[in-house]
Design an enzyme around this catalytic site. Structure first.
Site, PDB file in Angstrom:
ATOM      1  N   GLU A  14      35.769 -42.155  -5.987  1.00  0.00           N
ATOM      2  CA  GLU A  14      34.588 -41.475  -5.473  1.00  0.00           C
ATOM      3  C   GLU A  14      35.075 -40.205  -4.774  1.00  0.00           C
ATOM      4  O   GLU A  14      36.045 -40.220  -4.029  1.00  0.00           O
ATOM      5  CB  GLU A  14      33.874 -42.416  -4.491  1.00  0.00           C
ATOM      6  CG  GLU A  14      32.820 -41.785  -3.613  1.00  0.00           C
ATOM      7  CD  GLU A  14      31.628 -41.262  -4.379  1.00  0.00           C
ATOM      8  OE1 GLU A  14      31.233 -41.866  -5.380  1.00  0.00           O
ATOM      9  OE2 GLU A  14      31.097 -40.222  -3.948  1.00  0.00           O
ATOM     10  N   CYS A  61      28.127 -41.683   1.112  1.00  0.00           N
ATOM     11  CA  CYS A  61      28.774 -42.303  -0.033  1.00  0.00           C
ATOM     12  C   CYS A  61      27.832 -43.270  -0.733  1.00  0.00           C
ATOM     13  O   CYS A  61      27.068 -43.966  -0.085  1.00  0.00           O
ATOM     14  CB  CYS A  61      29.991 -43.072   0.472  1.00  0.00           C
ATOM     15  SG  CYS A  61      30.926 -43.855  -0.833  1.00  0.00           S
ATOM     16  N   CYS A  64      30.493 -47.243  -0.957  1.00  0.00           N
ATOM     17  CA  CYS A  64      30.376 -48.156   0.195  1.00  0.00           C
ATOM     18  C   CYS A  64      29.000 -47.870   0.788  1.00  0.00           C
ATOM     19  O   CYS A  64      28.840 -47.162   1.761  1.00  0.00           O
ATOM     20  CB  CYS A  64      31.488 -47.927   1.200  1.00  0.00           C
ATOM     21  SG  CYS A  64      31.648 -46.250   1.825  1.00  0.00           S
ATOM     22  N   HIS A  68      28.449 -47.196   6.476  1.00  0.00           N
ATOM     23  CA  HIS A  68      28.261 -46.138   7.473  1.00  0.00           C
ATOM     24  C   HIS A  68      27.008 -46.371   8.292  1.00  0.00           C
ATOM     25  O   HIS A  68      26.951 -45.976   9.468  1.00  0.00           O
ATOM     26  CB  HIS A  68      28.254 -44.764   6.801  1.00  0.00           C
ATOM     27  CG  HIS A  68      29.597 -44.407   6.242  1.00  0.00           C
ATOM     28  ND1 HIS A  68      30.615 -43.906   7.014  1.00  0.00           N
ATOM     29  CD2 HIS A  68      30.111 -44.551   4.995  1.00  0.00           C
ATOM     30  CE1 HIS A  68      31.696 -43.733   6.268  1.00  0.00           C
ATOM     31  NE2 HIS A  68      31.414 -44.125   5.029  1.00  0.00           N
ATOM     32  N   ARG A 481      37.259 -50.225   2.031  1.00  0.00           N
ATOM     33  CA  ARG A 481      38.526 -49.481   1.974  1.00  0.00           C
ATOM     34  C   ARG A 481      39.289 -49.463   3.286  1.00  0.00           C
ATOM     35  O   ARG A 481      40.347 -48.867   3.380  1.00  0.00           O
ATOM     36  CB  ARG A 481      38.265 -48.040   1.505  1.00  0.00           C
ATOM     37  CG  ARG A 481      37.965 -48.016   0.043  1.00  0.00           C
ATOM     38  CD  ARG A 481      37.099 -46.842  -0.368  1.00  0.00           C
ATOM     39  NE  ARG A 481      36.525 -47.147  -1.654  1.00  0.00           N
ATOM     40  CZ  ARG A 481      35.492 -47.999  -1.831  1.00  0.00           C
ATOM     41  NH1 ARG A 481      34.894 -48.543  -0.793  1.00  0.00           N
ATOM     42  NH2 ARG A 481      35.072 -48.281  -3.045  1.00  0.00           N
ATOM     43  N   SER A 504      39.378 -43.707   4.133  1.00  0.00           N
ATOM     44  CA  SER A 504      40.161 -42.807   3.276  1.00  0.00           C
ATOM     45  C   SER A 504      40.673 -41.597   4.057  1.00  0.00           C
ATOM     46  O   SER A 504      41.570 -40.902   3.588  1.00  0.00           O
ATOM     47  CB  SER A 504      39.361 -42.381   2.045  1.00  0.00           C
ATOM     48  OG  SER A 504      39.090 -43.512   1.241  1.00  0.00           O
ATOM     49  N   CYS A 548      38.179 -43.018  -1.623  1.00  0.00           N
ATOM     50  CA  CYS A 548      36.833 -42.463  -1.566  1.00  0.00           C
ATOM     51  C   CYS A 548      36.871 -41.197  -0.734  1.00  0.00           C
ATOM     52  O   CYS A 548      36.871 -41.242   0.487  1.00  0.00           O
ATOM     53  CB  CYS A 548      35.827 -43.434  -0.978  1.00  0.00           C
ATOM     54  SG  CYS A 548      34.235 -42.597  -0.896  1.00  0.00           S
ATOM     55  N   CYS A 551      33.562 -40.232   1.354  1.00  0.00           N
ATOM     56  CA  CYS A 551      33.587 -40.747   2.719  1.00  0.00           C
ATOM     57  C   CYS A 551      34.547 -39.948   3.582  1.00  0.00           C
ATOM     58  O   CYS A 551      34.256 -39.624   4.723  1.00  0.00           O
ATOM     59  CB  CYS A 551      34.072 -42.191   2.725  1.00  0.00           C
ATOM     60  SG  CYS A 551      32.813 -43.377   2.290  1.00  0.00           S
TER      61      CYS A 551
HETATM   62 NI1  NFE Z   1      32.892 -44.065   0.094  1.00  0.00          NI
HETATM   63 FE1  NFE Z   1      34.185 -45.676   2.327  1.00  0.00          FE
HETATM   64  C1  NFE Z   1      34.711 -47.370   2.169  1.00  0.00           C
HETATM   65  C2  NFE Z   1      33.989 -45.784   4.074  1.00  0.00           C
HETATM   66  S1  NFE Z   1      35.963 -44.398   2.609  1.00  0.00           S
HETATM   67  S2  NFE Z   1      33.937 -45.691   0.150  1.00  0.00           S
HETATM   68  O1  NFE Z   1      35.007 -48.469   1.950  1.00  0.00           O
HETATM   69  O2  NFE Z   1      33.826 -45.862   5.147  1.00  0.00           O
HETATM   70  O3  NFE Z   1      37.359 -45.038   2.553  1.00  0.00           O
END
Ligand code: NFE
Ligand code: MG
Length: 569
Positions: A14, A61, A64, A68, A481, A504, A548, A551
Site C-alpha cells: 500500500e 489507509c 488497515c 487509525h 503492521r 511503517s 504500508c 499510513c
Molecule cells: Ni496502511 Fe498501517 C497498519 C497503520 S502502517 S497499513 O497495519 O497504522 O504500517
C-alpha cells in the site's frame, strides 16, 4: 565497485515506496528506503473538533481500515479521561480481530506469496500429486485432483490469452523460486480462495461499524446499539452471523493459511538466515481484557526487546519516543538534527530535491517523506515478529505453545525467528492466536448481554464545555503492521496539534542523524541479489514487513511522478 539498484515503485504494497540498494559481489552493502508520497493529514487535522479526528485519520489507509480510528479515539479518551463501557471494549476487540485475520491472510496470499510461489510453474504440476500433498497437510475439503486440475485450466487460459492480468510482470522462472510445481499449484489455488474469503470476514466491521473499509467509531464507546430482539439493532441474528464468520475464519486460518506457510517454509530455510536486520523490537500491545488503562490485561503484551535478549522485556515509556527529520523532507523550528516528542511534533514540508527526472535520490541528504521515530534513541522493528517475541519472552503460554510448536515442526531453533522467514511465520502464528481470542471476546460479549450489560457509549464528556482548556493524550494500538500511536493536544476544544507515528514509519524510515538505519534498510544489508535486473530478493525481505507507505507518510505526490521502474509485479 558497487552497483546501485532502484526499485520504484515497490508493488504489492500500500502506498509509494522506493528502495535504492548498493550491491557489491552479489550482496547488498547499503540500502535507502524512501517514501515518495506526501499527504499532510497532520496539517489537515489542526483546528478541528477532536471528536472528528478518527474519521479523518482512519482514511489514511484502506488496508488497515480500522486501526487509525481506534488509535484516534483512544488519544482523545486519554486526553479527556473518558472510560468506555466494557461491552464497547469487546466490540472494539472483535473488530480488531476481524481486521487482523483479513489483513494477514491478504498479505500472505496477495501481497507476499508470489515472492515464493511461481505461478507459471504451476502449469506443469500434476494435479493428482497436488491433491495428495494438500490432503497430507490439511483436512480442507477443496483438495481433490479434479479441483486442482480445474484451477490449472483456469491459469492456462490466462496464459494462453497472453493476458496474465494480476499475474503479469513477475519474475517467473527466477532461480530463487524453489517450490515444486505441485506446491506452486496449491499456492495459486489458495490465492484465489483467499480472495473470496477475505470479503466475508470484514462483514464483522459492517455489522458493528456500519461498513468496510472505514467502519464507524465514536469517542466514548462504539456507535452501535445492542438489543437482541430489535430489528434495527445488533440483534441475535446479527450476533450469530458474527459467530459463524469467526468460525469460518478459524477454519480458513487453521486449514489453509497455517498449513501453507508450513508447507512452503522448508523450501526456503536459507531465508531463516537472511533479512534479520535490527535487534530491537517494540510492541505497544493490545486487546484489553480489563480496560485500555490496564496493559497487563492485554492479550498482546506491551514491551520492548533490546539486543535480541530473549530473557528480558523492557518497559515501554511513551516519553522516550522521538521523531527525527535530519534525512526527511521536513524542517523543525528547533533545528533539523534534534528529535522531537510527538506532543511537540511539527509537520513543515521542505522538499530539497532531486528535481525530476532523476536517476538517484540524494542519499547523503534528505531522501524520504517519512520521519524517523526512535525509542530512547534506538531504532525499533515493529510488527508481528515484535509482538510474538514480546509475548514469548513475557512468558505467555499461548505464545510459547504456537511458537515452539512451529519450531518443532520445522526442526529449527528460536534464532530463525530473526529473519525474513521468521517475520512471515510470526504473522501466521499470531493470526492463530487472534482467531482463538476472538471467541473469548464473543462469548464474553454474549455473557454481558445476558447480564444486561449492553451499554455502548459513555456520554459524560460529550459536551466540549465540560473539557479543560488544554489537554493532551496518546492513543496506542497494535496495527497489523505494528505499534501505532496517535498524539493529540487539545486547546479550547479544538485540535492544537496532532501527530501520527505509525508502524511503517518505524520500519521504513530513513537514517537518523547518527546514521543508524531503520528496519527495512538494516534488513536489506547482507541480502544476496542473484540478478540485479530482477531483484526478487529485495522484494522478499521488504514484503516480509508488509509495507504500508500510505499510513507511514500520511501526507501527494507532486515530485515523485518520475518513476525509474523495475519490472516488479
Ligand atoms: Ni496502511 Fe498501517 C497498519 C497503520 S502502517 S497499513 O497495519 O497504522 O504500517
Ligand atoms: Mg507522523
Amino acid at each position: 565497485m558497487a552497483n546501485r539498484i532502484v526499485v520504484d515503485p515497490v508493488t504489492r504494497i500500500e502506498g509509494h515506496l522506493r528502495i535504492e540498494a548498493e550491491v557489491k559481489d552479489g550482496k547488498i552493502v547499503e540500502a535507502y528506503s524512501s517514501g515518495t508520497m506526501v499527504r499532510g493529514l497532520e496539517i489537515i487535522l489542526k483546528g478541528r473538533d477532536p471528536r472528528d479526528a478518527w474519521a479523518i485519520t482512519e482514511r489514511v489507509c484502506g488496508v488497515c481500515t480500522t486501526v487509525h480510528a481506534l488509535a484516534s479515539i483512544r488519544a482523545v479518551e486519554d486526553a479527556l479521561k473518558i472510560k468506555i463501557p466494557p461491552s464497547a471494549e469487546l466490540v472494539r476487540n472483535l473488530m480488531f480481530c476481524a481486521q487482523y485475520m483479513q489483513d494477514h491472510v491478504v498479505h500472505f496470499y496477495h501481497l507476499h506469496a508470489l515472492d515464493w510461489v511461481d505461478v507459471v510453474s504451476a502449469l506443469s504440476a500434476n494435479p493428482a500429486e497436488t491433491s495428495k500433498i494438500a490432503r497430507s497437510i490439511s483436512p480442507w475439503p477443496k483438495s481433490s485432483p479434479k479441483y486442482f486440475g480445474a484451477i490449472q485450466d483456469r491459469v492456462k487460459k490466462f496464459v494462453a490469452s497472453g493476458q496474465l492480468g494480476i499475474f503479469s510482470n513477475a519474475y517467473w522462472g527466477h532461480p530463487a523460486y524453489k517450490l515444486p510445481p505441485e506446491i506452486n499449484l496449491l499456492g495459486v489455488a489458495h490465492y484465489l480462495e483467499a480472495l473470496e474469503w477475505q470479503k466475508e470476514i470484514v462483514k464483522i466491521h459492517a455489522i458493528f461499524g456500519g461498513k468496510n473499509p472505514h467502519p464507524n467509531y465514536v469517542v466514548g464507546g462504539m456507535p452501535c446499539s445492542i438489543n437482541i430482539e430489535e430489528v434495527n439493532s445488533i440483534n441475535i441474528e446479527r450476533l450469530s452471523h458474527v459467530k459463524s464468520l469467526l468460525q469460518e475464519a478459524k477454519t480458513f486460518v487453521e486449514q489453509v493459511y497455517i498449513p501453507d506457510v508450513l508447507a512452503v517454509a522448508p523450501y526456503y530455510t536459507d531465508w531463516a538466515a537472511i533479512g534479520g536486520g535490527l535487534s530491537n523490537y517494540l510492541s505497544f500491545g493490545d486487546l484489553p481484557t480489563n480496560g485500555y488503562n490496564d496493559p497487563l490485561s492485554f492479550k498482546f503484551p506491551r514491551g520492548i526487546i533490546l539486543d535480541r535478549n530473549l530473557n528480558e522485556v523492557v518497559e515501554f515509556d511513551v516519553n522516550k519516543v522521538e521523531e527525527y527529520i535530519a534525512r526527511s523532507w521536513y524542517t523543525y523550528g528547533t533545528g533539523d538534527n534534534k528529535g522531537k516528542h510527538p506532543w511537540e511534533g511539527e509537520t513543515n514540508l521542505n522538499y530539497t530535491g532531486p528535481q525530476p527526472p532523476y536517476e538517484f535520490l540524494n542519499v547523503e541528504g534528505k531522501y524520504s517523506w517519512l520521519k524517523t521515530p526512535r525509542w530512547d534513541g534506538k531504532p525499533m522493528e515493529v510488527g508481528p515478529l515484535a509482538r510474538m517475541l514480546v509475548g514469548y519472552v513475557s512468558g505467555r503460554e499461548e505464545f510459547q505453545e504456537v511458537v515452539n510448536g512451529a519450531l518443532a515442526k520445522l526442526n529449527v531453533p528460536a534464532t530463525v525467528l530473526f529473519s525474513t522467514l521468521g517475520r512471515t511465520a510470526a504473522r501466521a502464528l499470531e493470526t492463530q492466536l487472534v482467531s482463538n481470542w476472538s471467541f473469548e471476546f464473543f462469548d464474553q460479549l454474549m455473557a454481558n448481554i445476558k447480564n444486561g450489560e449492553t451499554r455502548m457509549f459513555n456520554n459524560e464528556k460529550w459536551d466540549p464545555t465540560t473539557w479543560p482548556a488544554t489537554a493532551k493524550g496518546v492513543g496506542l494500538t497494535e496495527a497489523p503492521r505494528g505499534a501505532l500511536s496517535h498524539y493529540i493536544n487539545i486547546k479550547n476544544q479544538r485540535i492544537d496539534n496532532y501527530q501520527l507515528v505509525v508502524p511503517s514509519t518505524w520500519n521504513a524510515s530513513p537514517k537518523d542523524p547518527q546514521g543508524q538505519r531503520s528496519a527495512y534498510e538494516e534488513a536489506l544489508v547482507g541480502t544476496p541479489v542473484a540478478n540485479i535486473e530482477q531483484p526478487l530478493e529485495i522484494i522478499r525481505t521488504i514484503h516480509s514487513f508488509d509495507p504500508c507507505l500510505a499510513c507511514a507518510v500520511h501526507l501527494y505526490d507532486e515530485n515523485g511522478s518520475y518513476v525509474h521502474q523495475l519490472n516488479t509485479f
